[in-house]
Structure formats: structure tokens, C-alpha cells
Design a protein around this motif. Structure first.
Motif, PDB file in Angstrom:
ATOM      1  N   UNK A 111      -3.409  -3.539  -6.780  1.00 34.07           N
ATOM      2  CA  UNK A 111      -3.062  -4.944  -6.973  1.00 34.07           C
ATOM      3  C   UNK A 111      -1.593  -5.081  -7.343  1.00 34.07           C
ATOM      4  N   UNK A 112      -0.913  -5.986  -6.680  1.00 28.69           N
ATOM      5  CA  UNK A 112       0.495  -6.238  -6.964  1.00 28.69           C
ATOM      6  C   UNK A 112       1.471  -5.390  -6.193  1.00 28.69           C
ATOM      7  N   UNK A 113       0.983  -4.357  -5.507  1.00 27.94           N
ATOM      8  CA  UNK A 113       1.864  -3.502  -4.713  1.00 27.94           C
ATOM      9  C   UNK A 113       2.180  -4.169  -3.374  1.00 27.94           C
ATOM     10  N   UNK A 114       3.386  -3.907  -2.833  1.00 27.80           N
ATOM     11  CA  UNK A 114       3.695  -4.458  -1.506  1.00 27.80           C
ATOM     12  C   UNK A 114       2.800  -3.840  -0.446  1.00 27.80           C
ATOM     13  N   UNK A 115       2.587  -4.580   0.634  1.00 30.68           N
ATOM     14  CA  UNK A 115       1.735  -4.086   1.709  1.00 30.68           C
ATOM     15  C   UNK A 115       2.282  -2.791   2.299  1.00 30.68           C
ATOM     16  N   UNK A 116       3.611  -2.700   2.405  1.00 26.44           N
ATOM     17  CA  UNK A 116       4.238  -1.490   2.933  1.00 26.44           C
ATOM     18  C   UNK A 116       5.376  -1.058   2.020  1.00 26.44           C
ATOM     19  N   UNK A 117       5.448   0.217   1.652  1.00 31.47           N
ATOM     20  CA  UNK A 117       6.593   0.722   0.881  1.00 31.47           C
ATOM     21  C   UNK A 117       7.885   0.622   1.692  1.00 31.47           C
TER      22      UNK A 117
END
Length: 527
Positions: free
Chosen positions: A338-344
Motif C-alpha cells: 500500500x502506498x508504493x508506486x505501481x512501477x519503481x
């Protein structure tokens, strides 16, 4: 057993003992030093600055989006991706891979990174749109970014602040200067003038045919003097660094060649808090691309002296590299919290992506690539997700669920360049077929064709850039443990039309029917 030594033999013995004692220590010391190239991957057209004890760098990725990569470092050697200047340049056929159009080798080019009165600026230009772009923010890592754009596209420009005036210096051979409007929205009328009539002269006599004229302008002010860095490539010679110096920004300028070694050239100056100076430059290194170097700089009679005895050193008096993983390239299991971007940030799309045709949430822990139109070849296919290859050797591996493919779909693992290599699965009349193909002379050639009787397959490619060997080998596995090579060795070739080092890519496109999809379980990258 006793050893009796006299005279020269005794002397030689102790020299040998001393050598055997010191060599391991010396070797360990060298292992703790930085080595050139500082990044063995495609990071060309560098622009650097230092704010306090932190260094920032921008680079070129042309037809990739998001584009205009931004990195930071604490030691000039270990760099970390922190963002991009733009998500897209424009909504147009060439950038969207629509109407059989593309912008390979174009897009956004050499940038200029600056810091002035609390604000960061990064500017670039694009042949595709014919515009110059300036992005600005007070927080280079978090944004937000303000964007200004105007015509024309000022080639290989250098953004420069001087008092209350803002300049751009640009050109090829003939170097020009122009003032910008205070809000950066365009050029001040009637301010363009020639700064240097022929900046190539230090390397190339007037009238000589061939070679590359001086370009890649980067302007610096050191101790009240102005230093303009350019690159040229004299006929029959090598890429060379030219510096012109002046007491006033308008000149007159006097120029000289400051480095001709290994073709390492194009860049500028960076200083460290301890007073040391370096030049950041890059070298064309075959299929892996254009790779960054650092060259120590000393000063003599107000001229920068590059290198050690005019040569690019292998060892630098800087901390050793910790490797490019995970900060420039990295593995990805597509498992988002949760809260992480869809792609690094290590990922970039080939051209503008279509948001509705990819997801990391529809099947959690997987990258889903869906087809949305008919394409007839790989280079025109949308939503190929890429990241850099790197040297001297590297490999990329993925696993792909192919159960939802439709007839004519082709999906898998790629090495992206004009002469590309593919290993994937094609759906043919209800049958999954493992296919290895590549392009050597403009036409895709199929090298292997193996029927599959399962819903998941594992794909891998190994790249060897050692001494510009530029060889790739593809492998497949039915269980992720036992691997078989497939096809033949693929000779990677750096081409000017694409102007970029080879990239790993995950792809899926339809040739007959839209609506199919594949799920990539992971992408693992390793030296």
C-alpha cells in the motif's frame, strides 16, 4: 631447511618478500577505490551539479517515458534514481507509436541541470516536437515540477544564470547565445548572437571535411572566468574535449583541446566540498551504450587540466562502486505494498504507454500486459516495459503465464534496439509455440520454434559486453530450474537510428485479435 643468501641474491629475496607482503594490501586498497567507468550502463549526455554535499545528475533516454532521468549521489560514484523530468513530451503519433510512426533516436536529448536561488532547473530539447523544455522545482526529489516550453529546439544547449539574466548557449560548430524571458516561457526578441564562430577549430582545421563539429555545450563560471565545454570528433581522430575560456560571458573566447584519450568526451565540471575537481564525461562502448567516466581535473594558469598525464585513469581516489543494483537497475516481483508506486523508477516504457493496457493490481504480484490493437512487428508494439542492460555482463530472467493469449499474440522477453532479439511465446491456431527470433539486417528472422504444452514458461537472456564482445544468449526453462539455450548467439549492434544501449524489455502484442493478455510473475536482473 636453512637458506643462505649473500649480496644481490639477499637483496632480491627481500624485494620479493616485500612485494608478496605489499601486493595483497595494495590490491585491497584498489578494491576500495572507484574504477572507471563509474556506471557501466547507458547514461549519456550527463549534466551534474552539487548542492551542499549532494550531487545531482540528469541524462538522456530519448524515446523512453517517463523521460529525462534524474539521479543523486553522495560520492560521485554511487548514483540512485530519484525521478524524471517528464512523463511525456506530447500526445502525438510519433511518441504514441500510432499510425506506424515512432521517434526512436529522437525524443528528448541532452539536458542541462542547474540550481539557482533555491530552485532546481533541468532543461532539454526534442527534435520530435521541435521545442525546448524547462522544468523547475524547489524539491528535486519530490516536486512538484513547473513546465515551460517554447520553439525552437535549441540543440545541446546549456542553461546559464548570470545576475538577473538567463541565457542559453547552444549550437554545432557555430555556438550561439540567447537571453530567455524572466519567466522562462521563451526567447527575448533580438538577443540571439554568435558566441564562437567556429568552436571546432582546436581539433579541426578550417575547411576540413568530415568528423563531428563542436557540440554538447556546457558553460561554467569558475573564479570569475567562463569555461565552455564542447565535444568534437575530428576526421580520422577520436572524440575530443574542447574548452573555450573568456573573462566575460560574451567573450572573446580562446580555445584548446583538454583531453583526447579513449574517446572519453562530452560533459563538464564538478567540484567536491574538499576542493577536488572532476570532469564528468562518457565513452561510446558498443552495444551497452554510452557509459559515464570521471576524470580528475587540476588547474594550471586558469585552465582545467584533465586526466593523469593526459590520460583517463582506471582507478579514482573516490569510494568504490557498490554496484548498479538496486539504484539504477533492479529486480522486480511486481508485488506492491500500500502506498508504493505501481512501477519503481528503474522502469521506463518504450514511447508513451497506454495506461488501460497494463496493470500490477489486476493479478497481484504480476505485471499484466494486455493487447489493444493489431501490430505487425515488435518495434511498433506499445507498452514494452524496459530497463537498462549493464556491463561487463548481466542477465535478465522472467516467468510468464500465457493462458489468456489469443490467436496471433506474441509475448515475452526482449533485447530492445533497432537490431533486436526476442524470446517469447506465440499463439498459433490454438497452440502455444516458443519462438526465438532476432533482427540483423532489418528483417526479423526466426531461429527456433518449439511447441509448448503448459501454461507457464521461464525465459532468460545473458549479455556479455566484455571488451565490446556484445553477445547475447537466450535460454528457456519449463520448471524454472533446468535451463536450455535456444537459437544461436545474438550479436548485439549499437545503431544510430535508435542511439541507445540495449535494454531488457517485457512485451506483448497482437497480430490478429485484440483482448488477450499475459502475466509476468517477476523480472530478475543480476550481474
Amino acid at each position: 631447511m636453512k637458506i643462505h643468501l649473500t649480496g644481490m641474491r639477499r637483496s632480491s629475496y627481500w624485494v620479493l618478500v616485500l612485494f608478496l607482503f605489499i601486493k595483497p594490501i595494495y590490491g585491497q586498497q584498489m578494491d576500495h577505490k572507484a574504477k572507471n567507468p563509474i556506471i557501466f550502463a547507458d547514461v549519456p549526455d550527463l549534466s551534474m551539479l552539487r548542492v551542499g554535499d549532494t550531487y545531482y545528475m540528469s541524462s538522456t533516454t530519448m524515446h523512453m517515458n517517463p523521460g529525462l532521468p534524474l539521479m543523486k549521489s553522495k560520492d560521485l560514484v554511487n548514483w540512485e534514481m530519484i525521478g524524471y523530468g517528464h512523463n511525456t513530451l506530447a500526445d502525438m503519433d510519433e511518441l504514441n507509436l500510432d499510425q506506424n510512426q515512432n521517434t526512436y533516436g529522437r525524443g528528448s536529448w541532452a539536458s542541462s541541470l542547474r540550481y539557482h536561488q533555491g530552485t532546481y532547473y533541468v532543461s532539454t530539447f526534442a527534435q520530435t516536437t521541435g521545442k525546448t523544455y524547462i522544468y523547475s522545482t524547489q524539491d528535486i526529489e519530490k516536486g512538484p515540477w513547473d513546465r515551460k516550453e517554447f520553439k525552437p529546439a535549441l540543440h545541446d544547449h546549456s542553461l546559464f544564470f548570470e545576475g538577473d539574466k538567463i541565457y542559453m548557449i547552444w549550437g554545432g560548430g557555430k555556438i550561439n547565445i540567447v537571453e530567455l524571458l524572466p519567466d522562462l516561457s521563451g526567447i527575448k526578441p533580438e538577443t540571439q548572437r554568435v558566441l564562437i564562430e567556429n568552436a571546432t577549430l582546436p581539433t579541426t582545421p578550417e575547411g576540413a571535411k568530415g568528423g563531428l563539429q563542436a557540440e554538447g555545450s556546457q558553460l561554467f563560471k569558475v573564479n570569475e572566468k567562463y569555461y565552455l565545454f564542447n565535444i568534437s570528433w575530428p576526421p580520422g581522430g577520436m572524440r575530443s574535449v574542447i574548452v573555450h575560456r573568456a573573462d566575460k560571458i560574451d567573450g572573446p573566447y580562446e580555445g584548446r583541446v583538454v583531453l583526447q584519450d579513449k574517446g572519453v568526451a562530452q560533459g563538464g565540471l564538478i567540484d567536491m566540498p574538499n576542493g577536488a575537481w572532476y570532469a564528468y564525461l562518457f565513452q561510446d562502448y558498443g552495444a551497452v551504450g554510452r557509459i559515464p567516466y570521471l576524470v580528475p581535473v587540476t588547474w594550471k594558469e586558469d585552465w582545467p587540466v584533465l586526466g593523469v598525464d593526459g590520460k583517463v585513469p582506471e582507478i579514482l581516489d573516490l569510494p568504490a562502486s557498490k554496484g548498479l543494483i538496486p539504484y539504477i537497475v533492479n529486480s522486480d516481483d511486481f508485488d506492491r505494498k500500500a502506498g508504493e508506486p505501481a512501477l519503481p523508477l528503474i522502469w521506463q516504457w518504450n514511447h508513451n504507454p497506454v495506461a488501460a493496457l497494463w496493470s500490477v493490481s489486476e493479478n497481484k504480484g504480476n505485471l499484466r500486459l494486455k493487447t489493444g490493437r493489431i501490430d505487425q512487428h515488435f518495434l511498433q508494439a506499445r507498452n514494452t516495459l524496459t530497463q537498462r542492460t549493464f556491463g561487463p555482463t548481466c542477465e535478465g530472467e522472467t516467468a510468464i503465464d500465457i493462458s489468456a493469449m489469443k490467436d496471433g499474440d506474441f509475448a515475452g522477453l526482449s533485447l530492445l534496439q533497432q537490431n533486436y532479439g526476442l524470446l517469447g511465446v506465440r499463439m498459433e491456431g490454438g497452440q502455444h509455440v516458443l519462438v526465438n527470433s532476432n533482427v540483423k539486417t532489418g528483417i526479423e528472422e526466426e531461429l527456433a520454434h518449439i511447441p509448448l504444452h503448459q501454461q507457464k514458461v521461464y525465459l532468460k537472456v545473458k549479455c556479455d559486453f566484455t571488451n565490446k564482445r556484445d553477445i547475447a544468449t537466450f535460454f528457456y526453462s519449463l520448471n524454472g530450474k533446468n535451463w536450455e539455450s535456444i537459437g544461436t548467439e545474438f550479436k548485439m549492434t549499437y545503431t544510430i537510428p535508435h542511439f541507445m544501449g540495449y535494454r531488457f524489455g517485457l512485451f506483448n502484442y497482437a497480430t490478429k485479435t485484440v483482448g488477450g493478455f499475459v502475466d509476468f510473475d517477476y523480472f530478475h536482473i543480476r550481474p
